[in-house]
Design a protein around this motif. Structure first.
Motif, short mmCIF file in Angstrom:
data_model
loop_
_atom_site.label_atom_id
_atom_site.label_comp_id
_atom_site.label_asym_id
_atom_site.label_seq_id
_atom_site.Cartn_x
_atom_site.Cartn_y
_atom_site.Cartn_z
N UNK A 1 0.82 -1.21 0.00
CA UNK A 1 0.00 0.00 0.00
C UNK A 1 0.86 1.27 0.00
N UNK A 2 0.27 2.35 -0.49
CA UNK A 2 0.95 3.64 -0.45
C UNK A 2 0.35 4.47 0.69
N UNK A 3 1.09 5.48 1.10
CA UNK A 3 0.60 6.38 2.15
C UNK A 3 -0.75 6.96 1.75
N UNK A 4 -0.86 7.47 0.55
CA UNK A 4 -2.11 8.13 0.14
C UNK A 4 -3.28 7.15 0.04
N UNK A 5 -3.02 5.88 -0.20
CA UNK A 5 -4.11 4.89 -0.24
C UNK A 5 -4.71 4.65 1.14
N UNK A 6 -3.99 5.01 2.20
CA UNK A 6 -4.51 4.82 3.56
C UNK A 6 -5.26 6.05 4.06
N UNK A 7 -5.27 7.13 3.28
CA UNK A 7 -5.92 8.37 3.70
C UNK A 7 -7.43 8.19 3.71
N UNK A 8 -8.04 8.49 4.85
CA UNK A 8 -9.50 8.44 5.00
C UNK A 8 -9.95 9.72 5.69
N UNK A 9 -11.05 10.27 5.22
CA UNK A 9 -11.65 11.44 5.85
C UNK A 9 -13.12 11.12 6.08
N UNK A 10 -13.60 11.43 7.29
CA UNK A 10 -14.99 11.15 7.64
C UNK A 10 -15.59 12.37 8.34
N UNK A 11 -16.90 12.50 8.24
CA UNK A 11 -17.61 13.61 8.86
C UNK A 11 -18.65 13.09 9.85
N UNK A 12 -18.76 13.83 10.96
CA UNK A 12 -19.75 13.51 11.99
C UNK A 12 -20.41 14.82 12.42
N UNK A 13 -21.70 14.95 12.23
CA UNK A 13 -22.41 16.15 12.70
C UNK A 13 -22.53 16.07 14.21
N UNK A 14 -22.12 17.10 14.92
CA UNK A 14 -22.15 17.10 16.39
C UNK A 14 -23.57 17.40 16.86
N UNK A 15 -24.20 16.36 17.39
CA UNK A 15 -25.57 16.41 17.87
C UNK A 15 -25.58 16.65 19.38
#
Length: 152
Positions: A2-16
């Motif tokens: 794997x490459x470094x960039x293949x491990x990049x993940x971004x996620x969003x969570x609305x603060x309730x």
């Protein structure tokens, strides 16, 4: 590999409201939980195995994430050892109306790849191909807390 960039993940969570403390901002425990979950996903993407949290280092809360804002968590693996994966994880607050983004929390987690019996198992080498991979890895190494270089 794997490459470094293949491990990049971004996620969003609305603060309730159920995510907040008495000050109407995301409870620190929730932010750490979100960081741990996304970090584990990055580690599993690199290892091709189940990964468990082994160490959290340098967890810095710089500012709160207000209720109603979005908590964005970004994570990527930037170095590996024999069975371990060093992962940079940062959280941001983002206004859902304007898109204004601000760093709120950052840390370095170490995950360990485990087999079906829960025993540590080897991970593949991590490759650095192209500018994006180099930028991510170099940024993580430059900001990494002292004493963390080297793998398990």
């Amino acid at each position: 590999m794997p490459t470094v960039s293949e491990t990049y993940i971004e996620n969003r969570q609305r603060v309730q409201p159920t995510h907040t403390n008495n000050y109407a901002s995301a409870h620190g425990g929730n932010v750490v939980k979100w960081m741990d979950e996304i970090g584990a996903m990055s580690a599993m993407r690199a290892a091709g195995e189940t990964c468990v949290t082994a160490k959290i280092n340098g967890l810095d809360f710089k500012r709160p994430v207000p209720q109603g804002d979005t908590c964005i968590v970004e994570s990527y693996v930037y170095a590996v050892g024999q069975t371990s994966l060093r992962t940079r994880i940062r959280a941001f607050r983002e206004s859902p109306r304007t898109g204004e983004r601000e760093l709120t929390t950052e840390s370095y987690f170490v995950f360990v790849a485990v087999d079906a019996d829960g025993d540590p198992t080897p991970v593949p080498e991590l490759t650095v191909e192209g500018d994006r991979c180099r930028e991510l890895r170099d940024a993580a190494l430059a900001a990494e807390p002292d004493g963390e270089r080297g793998g398990q």
